[in-house]
Design a protein around this motif. Structure first.
Motif: not given
Ligand code: SF4
Ligand code: SF4
Lengths: 233, 475, 376
Positions: A80, A110, A113, A116
């Motif tokens: 992340c 968050c 993206c 994760c």
């Molecule tokens: S989508 Fe997942 S990887 Fe991306 S910022 Fe949010 S928690 Fe982090």
């Protein structure tokens, strides 16, 4: 004199041409009256989102058995970019495996993206189609395990929609320790789950998401989420 | 580079009937509310109270009823302006939504019909901010000076649009149009004051632009109206309105009365009674082909004048494509950048009221005021023909309302309907223009005003003065 | 007592006015310090950096995998291109062969993105010119459709993270291609409509013809690229000049205007580019082969061989270049972006000289600058 007349004629031509162009524009704009509006009646009608839409994060459960899929490998936590995932797990002495205790995602940090979800080996963490997360405090945007975990129906829906391979049935293992651990945490601080469940989820549209630790049969579909919370633990 | 010369028409007329119907229903209900309210106030103040007072015996009764009557026109305007502005804003938003494939405001009230009422309430409740360093007195006076002329300037038009109803004759000046024009040139002072007093560079520029613009466009505007007055031979709006009665051919937009002879001649031909066709033609067009050329020239001239008037009026009231004083992309919001709350509301109100007033002037001066466009000889539905049997049929109910209570005045009613229709059509057109055209640049605007419009109107003025000599008007 | 024969001398001063950073028409947070004489601009000074987010520094502190997701934010209207530049630079270093299907998908998405970016420009440009209420909605209606396409394949409307090092992220379904095809059929008609409203409109012509003339020499001196350069008569398009991806196999015109470009030419160049992009998309839809879409495993440990590489793509605003030094670890060692908006913006002061204030927006808008791209 001829010059003058010539320029006068030119001027008239110019003016008429301009008027014609303006008329053309006005007509084209006016013709749009006959086309249907493209406005989406959003709060009245939920938008149809594609399955891969990167909305609120959630943890799936095995659609068949209802057990949590997370193996606490911490891949998502590591990848992340915003460091908004926080996993608490400890090694169980009996099975020598990691037991998930708590899973926190700060949706205020968050950026959706989806990285994760890409690295998760068990397709546990996913982006749901839910985007209505507005809340009054920053702290209420930090979702804990209870709020993150989806129901079995929802999980089944997402597994189908996102075309993810279904998890292999693990040796039957009661989910009790995880549930007990989650209950031990002061989960009460999380506000009653007023989140809206994913739109396309068929029957479970009204079911709150706080029910993963129990088999889904026990969960009654209740209209009001606030009355539902006590029944979980 | 491919640009075909034709209009590109929409290719899927799948139908937007639902939205159009909503728009129509909304407009009709708002219009009904507006005009019932206005007429209700007028009637109560100008007819009902004096009627009650007529029988009373106390001393000041006569004076009081006179005062009431005198106040009626002002009351009418004061009631009309706010409600009408609300409706016009709503209409503008809904119409623009139609043009741009949106829904428009549809939350407050049935289909959003009360949206602007809610907006107005919101604006009135907002904090009234005077910026630091602003000239507080001027800052406060500016919206008032901007707004006041639209109240008083509109008064002489009242008689013209209501078929000279006796309630409004009191404001019917012999120099009506002159008064209206004089009043309509005052608001620019308000804009300059507002721009200056705001202590903001953008506002200042907006204010100065507005002054320059209003001064340059006032000339073609006034010249076009003066030419019409020249044709009509009077400055009195009521007589100008009356001269145009009797169908499209009599309207000022078609020759300013040059076609009256034609109209009469055709009427004679159709009814086959009275004077023969040629005789009538001769009476009106005594110089043969020269007269016909004159009539043609007049027709052309008045059509151009109408266009010039519309352009000038657009510039005068700062509407797109001439909205430079509040050019959003350049001057943030121009002269009203610093205004908020009720003062902003007044600016807003006045802008829309001005739009309504210039449309009404156009209707009165060019489009025959409360006249049905169909010529009388072609029109079985003209006022007496419809009214007589209708009145007979409804006499038990209507005679009370008409003759005893004077609540309904059929000629006024009929005329007002047409005026409303024509005025709001013009406003609708202005909205369409707003949805299409970009804005001029200030120097191009000046060029256009001084180098194009003013010469054109001057030439037309001279042409009209000559052409007028070869035709008999209003025999 | 003397008789005054001369008029009293007026003392006129230049006025300094701050256009922005909070201004309705600066497309973000640009600040222009204008020195005005009346309404005429005497001097312009763009002040940059209000939106500086240290994109390059962030790249050096994140893994390749993480930075891919961030890079869409550099030019948020054409995220496909930033991803593409990054991916190409990394592939140059790494020597990765990108699968053909992925290349076609990249071209397809990039051209769609070019259209959507130009559409947004078209709408906002007309707003700059004062057509505030009607026309600007039409391009946005079409743009919405494109964003829906992107949403379907990548999951978001603007921050796609779709083009990855080594390929593309997801293979669209057959229905998706059908929808795109329908769009390509419908879109040229819409462009005709907009041209009917705008192109020959006398007011529009007055506002744009002969305004903001950018000569070839000035354009070259300032390093202007993209449609802005081509409107000035220089035929320079990376897709032609230094073809990359599958562009050599596609037939398309690059609209070039054979004279010093004014604002209207820049408008026309973009309109024509949209038509050309549609042509490209049609060809891609015909030619796209089946096959793999990714040749490099996308995971948190994504690594690029040690080395240096530069790659550039022709973005809607010009040449978008990415220079990378990699030391073989999972983090890039050095990053450098070459952003088209930055050089296109630098040409603004000479263009604005001696122009009235109303022309500022007509000229500034026609350069099609996006502030995060300037400030990074
Ligand atoms: S989508 Fe997942 S990887 Fe991306 S910022 Fe949010 S928690 Fe982090
Ligand atoms: S990557 Fe998946 S399995 Fe691993 S900790 Fe995160 S959610 Fe659990």
């Amino acid at each position: 004199m001829f010059n003058l007349i010539g320029s006068a004629i030119n001027g008239v031509k110019h003016a008429l041409g301009g008027l014609y162009q303006v008329k053309r524009g006005l007509e084209t704009v006016a013709m749009h009256t006959w086309r249907e509006p493209t406005t989406e009646a959003y709060p009245d009608k939920a938008p149809e989102l594609p399955p891969h839409f990167r909305g609120r994060l959630a943890l799936t459960v095995n659609p068949e058995t209802g057990e949590n899929l997370c193996i606490s490998c911490r891949q998502c936590e590591r990848v992340c970019p915003d460091k908004c995932i926080e996993i608490t797990a400890n090694k169980s002495t009996e099975t020598n495996k990691l037991e998930l205790i708590d899973f926190k995602i700060d949706h205020g940090l968050c950026m959706f993206c989806g990285l994760c979800t890409e690295v998760c080996p068990t397709y546990c963490i996913i982006n749901t189609n839910d985007f209505e997360m507005a809340d009054y405090t920053r702290s209420s945007l930090i979702y804990d395990l209870k709020k993150l975990t989806l129901t079995q129906e929802e999980s089944a829906y997402y597994f189908a929609a996102k075309e993810m391979p279904l998890p292999k049935p693990k040796p039957a293992k009661p989910a009790a320790p995880a549930a007990g651990a989650a209950a031990a945490k002061p989960a009460a601080e999380a506000k009653p789950t007023a989140t809206v469940s994913p739109k396309p989820a068929p029957e479970s549209a009204k079911a709150p998401e706080t029910t993963a630790d129990k088999p889904a049969k026990e969960v009654e579909k209740k209209e009001s989420p606030s009355t539902d919370t006590p029944s979980v633990n | 580079m491919k640009i075909d010369g034709t209009v590109v028409r929409g290719d899927h007329f799948s139908g937007n009937i639902a939205e159009i119907r909503k728009f129509a229903v909304m407009s009709l209900s708002w219009l009904t509310v507006i005009f019932v309210a206005v007429w209700g106030v007028c009637w109560a103040l100008g007819i009902f109270i004096p009627m009650c007072l007529a029988n009373s015996s106390f001393d000041f009764a006569a004076i009081l009823s006179e005062v009431c009557k005198a106040l009626t026109p002002i009351a009418a305007v004061l009631v009309f302006i706010p409600i009408n502005a609300m409706f016009m804003v709503l209409m503008e938003r809904r119409a623009l939504a139609l043009f741009t494939r949106r829904n428009g405001p549809n939350r407050v009230g049935p289909d959003g019909a009360l949206q602007t009422a809610a907006d107005a309430v919101k604006l009135l409740l907002k904090e009234d901010i005077t910026p630091t360093g602003a000239d507080a007195l001027m800052f406060t006076l500016a919206p008032i000076i901007f707004f006041a002329p639209s109240i008083f300037g509109a008064l002489p038009l009242l008689a013209a649009v209501t078929n000279n109803h006796k309630l409004f004759q009191i404001v019917d000046l012999p120099t009506g149009i002159f008064y209206v024009l004089a009043a309509s040139s005052v608001p620019v002072v308000g804009i300059v004051m507002g721009g200056w007093a705001s202590n903001n560079k953008y506002s200042l520029m907006g204010g100065l632009r507005s002054a320059a613009q209003a001064i340059s466009y006032e000339i073609p505007l006034v010249l076009s109206l003066v030419t019409i007055c020249l044709l009509a031979g009077t400055l009195d709006v009521v007589s100008i309105a009356y001269q145009q009665s009797g169908g499209l051919l009599n309207w000022n937009i078609l020759g300013g009365g040059a076609l009256i002879g034609l109209n009469k001649a055709i009427a004679a031909l159709v009814s086959s009674s009275g004077a023969p066709f040629a005789e009538v033609m001769n009476a009106y067009y005594p110089y043969g082909w020269l007269s016909f050329v004159g009539a043609a020239v007049l027709c052309m001239c008045t059509v151009i004048l109408f266009g010039v008037y519309l352009i000038g009026a657009c510039a005068e009231i700062n509407r797109i494509p001439f909205d430079l004083p509040e050019a959003e992309s350049e001057l943030v919001s121009g002269y009203n950048t610093e205004y908020s709350g009720i003062k902003f509301a007044i600016f807003f109100l006045a802008e829309f009221t001005n739009l309504f007033i210039v449309s009404t002037i156009a209707v009165v001066m060019f489009l025959g005021s409360g006249d049905c466009p169909l010529p009388t000889w072609l029109n079985p539905l003209s006022y007496p023909a419809v009214y007589e049997p209708l009145a007979k049929a409804l006499s038990p109910v209507l005679s009370v309302l008409i003759n005893d209570l004077h609540l309904i005045n059929p000629p006024t009613f009929w005329a007002a309907l047409w005026v409303i229709f024509k005025t709001y059509s013009l406003i609708f057109f202005a909205i369409l223009v707003r949805g299409t055209l970009p804005r001029f640049r200030i120097d191009q605007l000046m060029d256009f005003g001084w180098k194009r419009l003013i010469p054109i109107t001057l030439v037309i003025f001279v042409l009209v003065a000559f052409a007028r000599g070869v035709i008999n008007f209003h025999v | 007592m003397t008789i005054q024969t001369k008029l009293p001398e007026f003392k006129t001063d230049e006025m300094v006015i701050n256009l922005g950073p909070q201004h309705p028409a600066t497309h973000g947070v640009l600040r222009l310090i204008l020195t005005l004489d009346g309404e005429v601009v005497k001097h312009t000074e763009p002040v940059l950096g209000h939106l500086h987010r240290a994109q390059e520094w962030q790249g050096q502190n994140r893994t390749w995998f993480q930075y891919q997701a961030l890079i869409d934010r550099v030019d948020y209207l054409s995220g496909m291109f930033t991803s593409w530049a990054l991916s190409r630079a990394a592939e140059v270093i790494d020597g990765t062969e990108v699968p053909r299907r992925a290349e076609f998908l990249r071209v397809l998405c990039a051209e769609l993105n070019r259209i959507s970016s130009h559409l947004l420009w078209l709408g906002t440009y007309l707003i700059d010119l004062g057509a505030l209420y009607g026309f600007p909605f039409y391009p946005f209606i079409e743009r919405e459709k494109i964003l829906t396409f992107f949403e379907e394949i990548s999951g978001q409307r603007m921050m796609y993270n779709y083009i990855r090092i080594g390929g593309v992220q997801r293979d669209p379904k057959a229905e998706w291609f059908k929808k795109v095809e329908e769009f390509t059929k419908d879109f040229p008609k819409r462009v005709d409509e907009w041209e009917a409203i705008v192109t020959e409109n006398p007011i529009f012509l007055n506002r744009t013809k002969g305004i903001g003339v950018l000569t070839k020499e000035v354009a070259q001196a300032y390093g202007v690229t993209g449609p802005t350069l081509r409107a000035s008569g220089i035929d320079f398009d990376l897709r032609r000049f230094k073809p990359y991806s599958v562009y050599p196999e596609l037939k398309f015109d690059v609209p070039v205007y054979n004279k010093d470009g004014d604002t209207w030419d820049r408008y026309m160049a973009r309109i024509q580019e949209m038509r050309q992009s549609i042509e490209i998309i049609k060809q891609v839809l015909d030619m796209i082969p089946e096959g793999e879409i990714m040749s490099k495993k996308q995971n948190a440990g994504l690594r690029i061989k040690a080395g240096e590489g530069f790659a550039a793509v022709e973005s809607p605003r010009g040449i978008l270049g990415c220079y990378i030094t990699s030391n073989g670890s999972d983090k890039p060692y050095r990053f450098r972006w070459r952003n088209p908006s930055f050089s296109n913006l630098s040409v603004l002061p000479p263009l604005l000289e001696e122009r009235p204030i109303s022309d500022i927006m007509a000229i500034f808008g026609s350069l099609d600058i996006i502030l995060p791209d300037v400030d990074r």
